[in-house]
Each structure stands twice: as C-alpha cells, then as structure tokens.
Design an enzyme around this catalytic site. Sequence first.
Site, PDB file in Angstrom:
ATOM      1  N   SER A  95     -26.655  36.941  41.695  1.00 14.47           N
ATOM      2  CA  SER A  95     -25.770  35.926  41.075  1.00 14.47           C
ATOM      3  C   SER A  95     -25.267  36.376  39.723  1.00 14.47           C
ATOM      4  O   SER A  95     -24.268  35.862  39.223  1.00 14.47           O
ATOM      5  CB  SER A  95     -26.506  34.623  40.813  1.00 14.47           C
TER       6      SER A  95
ATOM      7  N   PRO B 212     -33.833  32.779  39.185  1.00 13.91           N
ATOM      8  CA  PRO B 212     -34.813  33.612  38.455  1.00 13.91           C
ATOM      9  C   PRO B 212     -34.261  34.249  37.186  1.00 13.91           C
ATOM     10  O   PRO B 212     -35.007  34.892  36.462  1.00 13.91           O
ATOM     11  CB  PRO B 212     -35.157  34.691  39.487  1.00 13.91           C
ATOM     12  N   GLY B 213     -32.930  34.115  36.918  1.00 13.11           N
ATOM     13  CA  GLY B 213     -32.469  34.585  35.609  1.00 13.11           C
ATOM     14  C   GLY B 213     -31.266  35.519  35.601  1.00 13.11           C
ATOM     15  O   GLY B 213     -31.006  36.169  34.600  1.00 13.11           O
ATOM     16  N   GLY B 214     -30.516  35.569  36.701  1.00  9.77           N
ATOM     17  CA  GLY B 214     -29.341  36.453  36.749  1.00  9.77           C
ATOM     18  C   GLY B 214     -28.308  36.134  35.677  1.00  9.77           C
ATOM     19  O   GLY B 214     -27.763  37.029  35.031  1.00  9.77           O
TER      20      GLY B 214
ATOM     21  N   ASP C 227     -35.382  18.782  34.100  1.00 11.92           N
ATOM     22  CA  ASP C 227     -34.189  18.535  34.908  1.00 11.92           C
ATOM     23  C   ASP C 227     -32.932  18.899  34.093  1.00 11.92           C
ATOM     24  O   ASP C 227     -32.728  18.358  33.003  1.00 11.92           O
ATOM     25  CB  ASP C 227     -34.181  17.041  35.289  1.00 11.92           C
TER      26      ASP C 227
ATOM     27  N   LYS D 204     -19.743  23.593  43.776  1.00 14.30           N
ATOM     28  CA  LYS D 204     -19.814  23.818  45.230  1.00 14.30           C
ATOM     29  C   LYS D 204     -18.681  23.030  45.875  1.00 14.30           C
ATOM     30  O   LYS D 204     -18.349  21.924  45.434  1.00 14.30           O
ATOM     31  CB  LYS D 204     -21.151  23.314  45.792  1.00 14.30           C
TER      32      LYS D 204
HETATM   33  C1  LIG Z   1     -28.347  29.258  42.673  1.00 18.47           C
HETATM   34  S1  LIG Z   1     -29.843  29.123  41.841  1.00 18.47           S
HETATM   35  C2  LIG Z   1     -29.503  29.770  40.272  1.00 18.47           C
HETATM   36  C3  LIG Z   1     -29.480  31.255  40.215  1.00 18.47           C
HETATM   37  C4  LIG Z   1     -29.352  31.770  38.802  1.00 18.47           C
HETATM   38  N1  LIG Z   1     -28.063  31.405  38.210  1.00 18.47           N
HETATM   39  C5  LIG Z   1     -29.457  33.273  38.729  1.00 18.47           C
HETATM   40  O1  LIG Z   1     -28.476  33.926  38.404  1.00 18.47           O
HETATM   41  O2  LIG Z   1     -30.540  33.803  38.975  1.00 18.47           O
HETATM   42  C6  LIG Z   1     -29.925  27.413  41.512  1.00 18.47           C
HETATM   43  C7  LIG Z   1     -31.125  27.007  40.664  1.00 18.47           C
HETATM   44  O3  LIG Z   1     -30.942  25.655  40.279  1.00 18.47           O
HETATM   45  C8  LIG Z   1     -32.229  25.075  40.139  1.00 18.47           C
HETATM   46  N2  LIG Z   1     -32.067  23.611  40.127  1.00 18.47           N
HETATM   47  C9  LIG Z   1     -31.736  22.779  41.149  1.00 18.47           C
HETATM   48  N3  LIG Z   1     -31.674  21.503  40.689  1.00 18.47           N
HETATM   49  C10 LIG Z   1     -31.933  21.564  39.354  1.00 18.47           C
HETATM   50  C11 LIG Z   1     -31.995  20.590  38.324  1.00 18.47           C
HETATM   51  N4  LIG Z   1     -31.736  19.291  38.568  1.00 18.47           N
HETATM   52  N5  LIG Z   1     -32.299  21.001  37.077  1.00 18.47           N
HETATM   53  C12 LIG Z   1     -32.521  22.307  36.796  1.00 18.47           C
HETATM   54  N6  LIG Z   1     -32.489  23.271  37.739  1.00 18.47           N
HETATM   55  C13 LIG Z   1     -32.182  22.903  38.999  1.00 18.47           C
HETATM   56  C14 LIG Z   1     -32.996  25.631  41.310  1.00 18.47           C
HETATM   57  O4  LIG Z   1     -34.387  25.588  41.035  1.00 18.47           O
HETATM   58  C15 LIG Z   1     -32.462  27.060  41.396  1.00 18.47           C
HETATM   59  O5  LIG Z   1     -33.320  27.944  40.733  1.00 18.47           O
END
Ligand SMILES: C[S@@+](CC[C@H](N)C(=O)[O-])C[C@H]1O[C@@H](n2cnc3c(N)ncnc32)[C@H](O)[C@@H]1O
Length: 351
Positions: free
Chosen positions: A183, A217-219, A255, A300
């Site tokens: 990502s 995870p931190g991308g 959150d 999305k």
């Molecule tokens: C698509 S992933 C993110 C990938 C990240 N941008 C990266 O580059 O590694 C979506 C993330 O949103 C988190 N997530 C979902 N609902 C959330 C919320 N209400 N608050 C914070 N994080 C949330 C999930 O745990 C997941 O790790």
Amino acid sequence: MKTLLLHCRTGFENEVCAEIGDLAGQMNIAGYAKARPGTGFAEFICNGGDDLEHLMKKVRFSRLIFPRQWARGEWLHLPEGDRIGILLEYLATIPACSSLWLEVLDTNEGKELSTFCRKFEAPLRRALTKSGYLLDGGAGPCLLMTFRSGREVFVGIAEKGNSALWPMGIPRLKFPRQAPSRSTLKLEEAWHHFIPRSEWDDRLTAGMTAVDLGASPGGWTWQLVNRYMRVIAVDNGPMNEKLMDSGLVEHQHVDGFVFRPRKPVDWMVCDIVEKPARNAALLENWIGEGLCREAVVNLKLPMKQRYTEVKRLLERIESGLAGRGVQAGIACKQLYHDREEVTCHVRVFKS
Ligand SMILES: C[S@@+](CC[C@H](N)C(=O)[O-])C[C@H]1O[C@@H](n2cnc3c(N)ncnc32)[C@H](O)[C@@H]1O
C-alpha cells in the site's frame, strides 16, 4: 479530430463515459461517450470541428478522476509491411509534435503488445525526427499512439503539460524493500499526482507532523517517516517493528474516527476501509476543524453509479468546507495503485 480516447482501469469504462459526458455537457459540447466493459478505454465522439481541442484546452487533465490518459485523434489500420509509411502519411496532416509516447491499454492483450511497441519505437522515432515531424523539446503537442494490436493504432495528440505524467498514466515506482506493505505505493503515487515535485521540499519535509489513520502495518507511515516527519499511527492492528525503531512514530490503539490530535498537524492520511461517505465526512471534519492543513484519504467505491457517488461526495466536502468558511483545494483521482477506490486530496489555502 472527432474522437477523444481515454484510458482507464479495466472495469471503469462506464465511469469514464459518465465523467466525460458530464464535463462535455457542462461545456455545451455535443457528442456521445461509448465503451465496452473490460477494454480499458472509452471514447467520446464529437461532431463539431474544434470541440475536442476546446475541451482539452479548458479541462485540466489532472482534474479528471477516472481517465488515466487522453488524446484526440483517430484509429488507423496499419498494413503488415509499411507501418511507418502510413503513419508518416497521416501525420503530415496534423501539427508537428514535441514528444512521442507509444502506449498500450492496461489489459492482458496490451501487456503482450508492449514488446512490439518497444521494438517499433526506435525506427518510428528515427523516421519522425528525420521527416521533421517530431521536434523533440519543441512547443508542439505530445503525440500519443495507443496500439490495440500490431495493425491497429489510435494516433492522438494532447497539449503539452496537459496529459498523464507517465505513459498510460502508469507510474514507474519502485517498491521500497523496507516498506511494510505494498500500500505504500498508493501514498507515494498520490504525492506524485497531487503535489508538484518542485513543492515536495516545502510540503513533505523533515520536522512536519502527520497522523496516519488505519496505519497498520505501516506502508503509509513508512512514506511519511521516509520524509522525516513525526507520525501518530492510529490503528488497533500491529505496526512494523523496524518502523517503530525509527523513533518517529507514536502508535495509538484507538478508533480512527474518534481520535483527535492534541495539536493541529501538517498532514492527515487515512486508508481505513469504510463506507466512502464516512471517510469523506472524516476528511471534511479534519480540514474543517483545522486539525490538519493537508490530507490524503482513500474512498472505497460502491458497486454501482460510482462516478455519481464520488461526485456527490466531493460536492458535499466542498460545500461543507465552504459553509465553515474554509478555502481549500479539493482533488480526486483513481490512481494506478487504487483498485475499487479513489484517492482524495485536500489542501487548505493559506489565508
Ligand atoms: C488497508 S489497511 C491499511 C494499510 C496501511 N495504509 C499500510 O500502508 O500498511 C486498513 C487498516 O485500517 C484499520 N482500521 C479499520 N477500521 C479502523 C478504525 N475505525 N480505526 C482505526 N483503524 C482502523 C485496520 O486495522 C487496517 O489495519
């Protein structure tokens, strides 16, 4: 030239038709859009003489959401033998160009054709330069040739500086090996698209502060840290340990829709997979409440009426911010690294 060719992600041909039809309508340009699903392109057919030129001069390509590339021109059939001769004959009827890109559509057939294009490009470039048609670095438009097969090519032009930044609108970004997820390229591409390179040192710079909502995870956090920013990473999921070792990241297990920074930050980025209206409202609130100055948020897409829905959300953000007296630049693009989503960028104008 009566045809505008627009490249797109396969499956989004109808969105391109809706978007270009909408724009043409707003400009009182008569014509119709057509596309076949899964082909990776759409066409807008115009009757009026200079209408397409007018449209392409008035519309900033970078403001289009779904098209990845565009050019006005026409389809030519090429014989097996003298392809270059036919192209030279046709090109003599249109203005000299300042650059040449050979492109294919983003489909499996397109990928197979890339080898042909690579081989064909050198002799074609030589012939066009020799004939005086291609004046590298001149002021003329860009010549964009989209091959659908070795025998069928769309020969089109676009104004210099008003088409895709990369051939086919596909950025050549190298995946950074240390980044925790693929990502990461989405945020890097967003920066390339929304921020001129000459402004990176002011707008993406050491010492800035950022919040990454849905960071695990931190991308995306990796990209911010790579620009030496201090980042609050908000996610219940785990963050990559090496990234945490940078000392620039604070992980908050809360959150993302509730989190608020203690002090305003420079950047907010959000990659939470949620209903687009919820992410759009989050974006509006952060900018509207002055919590950040610039933001990149992933939206999305719904299954149907995707252009209509994105347009509605953008209008809502715009009117919401205007209602709060905030002047901001809002842009949105389906990036190459976006799948069933678009990326939205908002920047508060300095007062
Ligand atoms: C698509 S992933 C993110 C990938 C990240 N941008 C990266 O580059 O590694 C979506 C993330 O949103 C988190 N997530 C979902 N609902 C959330 C919320 N209400 N608050 C914070 N994080 C949330 C999930 O745990 C997941 O790790």
